[in-house]
Write a protein that holds these residues in place. Structure first.
Motif, PDB file in Angstrom:
ATOM      1  N   ALA A  28       0.943  -1.053   0.008  1.00  0.00           N
ATOM      2  CA  ALA A  28       0.028  -0.125  -0.048  1.00  0.00           C
ATOM      3  C   ALA A  28       0.827   1.225  -0.051  1.00  0.00           C
ATOM      4  N   GLY A  29       1.375   1.788  -1.093  1.00  0.00           N
ATOM      5  CA  GLY A  29       1.846   2.977  -1.356  1.00  0.00           C
ATOM      6  C   GLY A  29       1.257   3.887  -2.231  1.00  0.00           C
ATOM      7  N   THR A  30       1.694   5.056  -2.426  1.00  0.00           N
ATOM      8  CA  THR A  30       0.584   6.058  -3.225  1.00  0.00           C
ATOM      9  C   THR A  30       0.848   5.611  -4.739  1.00  0.00           C
ATOM     10  N   SER A  31       1.938   4.892  -4.944  1.00  0.00           N
ATOM     11  CA  SER A  31       1.784   4.508  -6.362  1.00  0.00           C
ATOM     12  C   SER A  31       2.555   3.166  -6.568  1.00  0.00           C
ATOM     13  N   PRO A  32       2.226   1.860  -5.995  1.00  0.00           N
ATOM     14  CA  PRO A  32       3.191   0.738  -6.021  1.00  0.00           C
ATOM     15  C   PRO A  32       3.204   0.430  -7.570  1.00  0.00           C
ATOM     16  N   LEU A  33       4.253  -0.456  -7.700  1.00  0.00           N
ATOM     17  CA  LEU A  33       4.649  -0.950  -9.163  1.00  0.00           C
ATOM     18  C   LEU A  33       3.402  -1.885  -9.504  1.00  0.00           C
ATOM     19  N   THR A  34       2.970  -1.827 -10.636  1.00  0.00           N
ATOM     20  CA  THR A  34       2.223  -2.893 -11.003  1.00  0.00           C
ATOM     21  C   THR A  34       2.975  -3.828 -12.083  1.00  0.00           C
ATOM     22  N   ASN A  35       3.928  -3.410 -12.475  1.00  0.00           N
ATOM     23  CA  ASN A  35       5.044  -4.237 -13.294  1.00  0.00           C
ATOM     24  C   ASN A  35       6.270  -4.283 -12.838  1.00  0.00           C
ATOM     25  N   LEU A  36       6.974  -5.353 -13.154  1.00  0.00           N
ATOM     26  CA  LEU A  36       8.489  -5.530 -13.182  1.00  0.00           C
ATOM     27  C   LEU A  36       8.905  -5.643 -14.511  1.00  0.00           C
ATOM     28  N   TYR A  37      10.023  -5.190 -14.760  1.00  0.00           N
ATOM     29  CA  TYR A  37      10.551  -5.017 -16.388  1.00  0.00           C
ATOM     30  C   TYR A  37      11.713  -6.080 -16.457  1.00  0.00           C
ATOM     31  N   LEU A  38      11.489  -7.067 -17.383  1.00  0.00           N
ATOM     32  CA  LEU A  38      12.699  -7.986 -17.900  1.00  0.00           C
ATOM     33  C   LEU A  38      13.685  -7.364 -18.686  1.00  0.00           C
ATOM     34  N   SER A  39      14.663  -7.492 -18.621  1.00  0.00           N
ATOM     35  CA  SER A  39      15.860  -6.894 -19.779  1.00  0.00           C
ATOM     36  C   SER A  39      16.827  -8.050 -19.949  1.00  0.00           C
ATOM     37  N   LEU A  40      17.470  -8.024 -21.142  1.00  0.00           N
ATOM     38  CA  LEU A  40      18.563  -8.997 -21.412  1.00  0.00           C
ATOM     39  C   LEU A  40      19.656  -8.071 -21.412  1.00  0.00           C
ATOM     40  N   HIS A  41      20.677  -8.970 -21.179  1.00  0.00           N
ATOM     41  CA  HIS A  41      22.191  -8.666 -21.077  1.00  0.00           C
ATOM     42  C   HIS A  41      23.232  -9.107 -21.813  1.00  0.00           C
ATOM     43  N   ALA A  67       3.539  -8.299 -15.415  1.00  0.00           N
ATOM     44  CA  ALA A  67       2.463  -8.145 -14.326  1.00  0.00           C
ATOM     45  C   ALA A  67       3.065  -8.431 -12.928  1.00  0.00           C
ATOM     46  N   ARG A  68       3.095  -7.841 -11.811  1.00  0.00           N
ATOM     47  CA  ARG A  68       3.568  -7.908 -10.585  1.00  0.00           C
ATOM     48  C   ARG A  68       2.230  -8.791  -9.810  1.00  0.00           C
ATOM     49  N   SER A  69       2.080  -9.848 -10.225  1.00  0.00           N
ATOM     50  CA  SER A  69       0.736 -10.499  -9.689  1.00  0.00           C
ATOM     51  C   SER A  69       1.081 -11.957 -10.206  1.00  0.00           C
ATOM     52  N   SER A  70      -0.123 -12.930  -9.750  1.00  0.00           N
ATOM     53  CA  SER A  70       0.060 -14.214 -10.061  1.00  0.00           C
ATOM     54  C   SER A  70      -0.222 -14.541 -11.523  1.00  0.00           C
ATOM     55  N   SER A  71      -0.571 -13.277 -12.158  1.00  0.00           N
ATOM     56  CA  SER A  71      -0.776 -13.610 -13.567  1.00  0.00           C
ATOM     57  C   SER A  71       0.555 -13.560 -14.374  1.00  0.00           C
ATOM     58  N   GLY A  72       1.562 -12.850 -13.780  1.00  0.00           N
ATOM     59  CA  GLY A  72       2.937 -12.745 -14.388  1.00  0.00           C
ATOM     60  C   GLY A  72       3.981 -13.736 -13.778  1.00  0.00           C
ATOM     61  N   GLY A 104      13.899  -5.656 -12.987  1.00  0.00           N
ATOM     62  CA  GLY A 104      13.938  -3.967 -12.737  1.00  0.00           C
ATOM     63  C   GLY A 104      12.685  -3.382 -12.781  1.00  0.00           C
ATOM     64  N   THR A 105      12.888  -2.211 -12.242  1.00  0.00           N
ATOM     65  CA  THR A 105      11.554  -1.563 -11.867  1.00  0.00           C
ATOM     66  C   THR A 105      11.241  -0.432 -12.922  1.00  0.00           C
ATOM     67  N   ALA A 106      12.252  -0.240 -14.065  1.00  0.00           N
ATOM     68  CA  ALA A 106      11.817   0.809 -15.090  1.00  0.00           C
ATOM     69  C   ALA A 106      11.740   0.220 -16.541  1.00  0.00           C
ATOM     70  N   SER A 107      10.761   0.664 -17.193  1.00  0.00           N
ATOM     71  CA  SER A 107      10.513   0.227 -18.869  1.00  0.00           C
ATOM     72  C   SER A 107      11.710   0.948 -19.638  1.00  0.00           C
ATOM     73  N   SER A 108      12.575   1.871 -19.235  1.00  0.00           N
ATOM     74  CA  SER A 108      13.587   2.289 -19.959  1.00  0.00           C
ATOM     75  C   SER A 108      14.476   3.131 -19.028  1.00  0.00           C
ATOM     76  N   ALA A 109      15.620   3.623 -19.525  1.00  0.00           N
ATOM     77  CA  ALA A 109      16.472   4.194 -18.890  1.00  0.00           C
ATOM     78  C   ALA A 109      17.187   3.406 -17.600  1.00  0.00           C
ATOM     79  N   ALA A 110      18.019   4.341 -16.636  1.00  0.00           N
ATOM     80  CA  ALA A 110      18.742   3.306 -15.500  1.00  0.00           C
ATOM     81  C   ALA A 110      18.117   2.436 -14.640  1.00  0.00           C
TER      82      ALA A 110
END
Length: 142
Positions: A28-41, A67-72, A104-110
């Protein structure tokens, strides 16, 4: 120090499915993450890296939201797996080998890199290749 088995599973559920841990943590935050982002390295981003460290650079590459849920994510006995295969955009140019994945937590950038690990087998990418992480891709809390 090690984590208790039940807490390992609870922690995995908090991170990947946004499931509260009673009396310890909630989502319960003001804007909790709804997605995590997979990246390749192309190399290990390491513990000091961020989501851009050694990140794939083939033409048309982009991170994939899960999705940060049981559907993901599926979680059993502190082992986290993708609920469905995860396809990255098809390469329209460039050639490289993806040897690590990141979460990670971002769709792009650091963005904040939460964890990373080796991909086995590695993924050779060239024009027309659609890199895929499968439901056999796992993360273990231990």
């Amino acid at each position: 120090m090690s984590l208790g088995n039940t807490f390992e599973n609870d922690l995995a559920k908090l991170i990947f499915q946004a499931t509260a841990i009673a009396n310890i943590a909630d989502n319960a935050g003001t804007s909790p993450l709804t997605n995590l982002y997979l990246s390749l390295h192309t190399a290990d981003p390491g513990e000091a890296g961020d989501q851009t460290t050694s990140e794939a650079a083939y033409t048309s590459y982009a991170r994939v939201a899960v999705a940060r849920s049981s559907s993901g994510w599926d979680i059993s006995a502190a082992v986290v797996t993708l609920h469905a295969n995860c396809d990255f955009p098809a390469a329209t140019g460039g050639s490289e080998t993806e040897t690590y994945m990141g979460i990670g937590t971002a769709s792009s950038a650091a963005g904040k890199l939460l964890m990373s690990g080796a991909i086995s087998p590695s993924i050779a990418v060239s024009t027309g290749t659609i890199p895929r992480l499968t439901t056999a891709t796992s993360i273990t809390f231990d």
